[in-house]
Write an enzyme that holds these catalytic residues in place. Structure first.
Site, short mmCIF file in Angstrom:
data_model
loop_
_atom_site.label_atom_id
_atom_site.label_comp_id
_atom_site.label_asym_id
_atom_site.label_seq_id
_atom_site.Cartn_x
_atom_site.Cartn_y
_atom_site.Cartn_z
N ARG A 1 43.19 -21.22 55.65
CA ARG A 1 42.03 -21.29 54.76
C ARG A 1 41.93 -20.07 53.86
NH1 ARG A 1 38.24 -22.91 58.49
NH2 ARG A 1 37.65 -20.82 58.61
N LYS B 1 42.17 -27.39 33.02
CA LYS B 1 42.39 -27.53 31.58
C LYS B 1 43.65 -26.77 31.14
CE LYS B 1 38.58 -29.76 32.12
NZ LYS B 1 37.25 -29.19 32.02
C1 LIG Z 1 36.04 -29.50 32.67
C2 LIG Z 1 35.09 -28.38 32.63
C3 LIG Z 1 34.59 -27.85 33.79
C4 LIG Z 1 34.83 -28.44 35.15
O1 LIG Z 1 36.14 -28.39 35.55
P1 LIG Z 1 36.75 -29.42 36.61
O2 LIG Z 1 38.03 -28.76 36.97
O3 LIG Z 1 36.90 -30.73 35.90
O4 LIG Z 1 35.79 -29.51 37.76
C5 LIG Z 1 33.74 -26.76 33.69
N1 LIG Z 1 33.41 -26.24 32.50
C6 LIG Z 1 33.89 -26.73 31.36
C7 LIG Z 1 33.47 -26.11 30.07
C8 LIG Z 1 34.74 -27.83 31.37
O5 LIG Z 1 35.16 -28.36 30.23
#
Ligand SMILES: *Cc1c(COP(=O)(O)O)cnc(C)c1O
Length: 402
Positions: A62, A213
């Site tokens: 963990r 992203k």
């Molecule tokens: C997509 C996104 C998130 C969340 O990320 P996840 O990995 O999909 O949980 C947080 N903040 C912004 C600005 C995003 O575009």
């Protein structure tokens, strides 16, 4: 790899960061260490193992193993002024983990009105249930910002550019004000990443990213991170461990692979996005292009002042409010997939209407020219921008044919 100089530039760090010889062994990348149990050679080593809680110390799955440690260390090296980075199973988990690390019942949290919708929902749902009160503020009105504080205000959640509408706010000024009032500032820095905006150097206490992203970059993993200086890193780490947050070594290896090419991917998608945004701003069907890299966009001057890079994500608003026309436009696109998330190698489109989400800033906002409000958000990928423009051109024709 051999000892790496520490004074290199970000693009070089993307290549070298986190690749400690004791984690990589004789190969280029840290192998995928799939492990729950870490074995100790003897009792003395077991006793010693329990005493140290830090990345790089074997203890139990963990707390991660070299694959996760290498990624966290790489992100720390890329974030100027960071003492450490905690990894989370998603970007939303990173936001939740960071907020829970700094807040307790009775506290007040200030949230920018253009925050990512799940951040808003978390604040008004989960955090409210725990006795934490949230107040929203207009990110484009720094003069009104100080009046939002009370003596219970403990934290400020910033996002710049904001989700969907892409306003860039004066992060250094807002973070400085938060500090003056004794509040912790957290920045959701997913759009710019550390390459485009050095959050901690600009006064923020905690820099959060959805690694789903740009870092992942290939639409095949979910992960988040929070980086901070010494004090808050310790709290982030404690809280993440209390919540049992851990990321899989396979995903960490994928994210680390993505990180190596993030710089060139961002350069390419930024250049394409600027070209496409310019083209869109000359189209008669478009009322407003919301792209921080384009003159005239809300906060463009702040973007020029504070940012060292952009990305491929921006929005635009159609003239008129014809939902059927917008649907025809989106359905006619061939190179843009319809879907959430962004920052992958492939282009994406999603419709948006921020009116029902906002509470503090009336919609459409005063700085807009008209009443139009139906828009789409584009994530520009690595395709040839000429092909993407041709695709958009075709979609406008389909929209007009109605
Ligand atoms: C997509 C996104 C998130 C969340 O990320 P996840 O990995 O999909 O949980 C947080 N903040 C912004 C600005 C995003 O575009």
């Amino acid at each position: 790899m051999a000892k790496v100089p520490s004074d290199t530039r970000p693009q070089t760090k993307l290549v070298t960061a986190g690749r400690r010889p004791e984690w990589t062994g004789p190969v280029v990348n840290p192998p995928v260490w799939r492990a729950s149990t870490h074995l100790y050679p003897d009792m003395a080593a077991k006793e010693d193992g329990g005493k140290h809680n830090e990345d790089g110390r074997f203890f139990y799955g963990r707390r991660g193993a070299p694959t996760q440690w290498a990624l966290a260390e790489a992100l720390t090296e890329l974030e100027p002024d960071a003492a450490g980075t905690v990894l989370y199973p998603s970007g939303v988990a990173a936001i939740a983990g960071a907020l829970l690390a700094v807040l307790q019942p009775g506290d007040v949290l200030l949230v920018t009105d253009n925050a990512y919708e799940p951040s808003r929902t978390m604040a008004t749902g989960l955090l409210a249930r725990m006795g934490i009160e949230t107040r929203f503020f207009d990110p484009l009105d720094p003069d009104a910002f100080p009046s939002k504080f009370c003596d219970r205000t403990r934290a400020v959640l910033l996002e710049s550019p904001g989700s969907l509408t892409m306003e860039v706010c004066d992060v250094p000024a807002l973070a400085a004000m938060a500090r003056e009032k004794g509040a912790v500032s957290l920045l959701d820095n997913t759009w710019a990443s550390a390459l485009g905006f050095a959050a901690l150097s600009h006064g923020c206490d905690i820099a959060i990213m959805s690694l789903t992203k740009h870092v992942g970059g290939h639409s095949d993993l979910m992960m988040g991170s929070a980086s901070a200086g010494k004090r808050w890193y310790a709290r982030l780490r404690q809280t993440a461990q209390a919540l049992g947050h851990v990321v899989s070594p396979d995903d960490a290896a994928l994210a680390a692979r993505g990180l190596r090419t993030m710089g060139v991917r961002l350069e390419r998608s930024t250049a394409s996005a600027v070209e496409i945004a310019r083209w869109l701003s000359g189209r008669p069907e478009v009322a407003q292009v919301l792209c921080p890299m384009l003159p005239g966009a809300p906060g463009h001057d702040l973007w020029l002042r504070d940012f060292t890079g952009g990305c491929g994500l921006f929005s635009f608003v159609f003239g008129g409010s014809d939902e059927a026309g917008r649907a025809r436009f989106i359905d006619a696109l061939e190179l843009f997939g319809i879907g959430y998330s962004w920052g992958g190698f492939e282009s994406l489109v999603v419709p948006f209407d921020p009116a029902p989400i906002r509470s503090e800033t009336p919609w459409p906002p005063a700085h807009w020219s008209g009443q139009d409000r139906l828009g789409v958000r584009l994530s520009i990928g690595l395709e040839d921008p000429a092909d993407l423009i041709a695709d958009l051109d075709r979609a406008f024709a389909a929209m007009e044919q109605g």
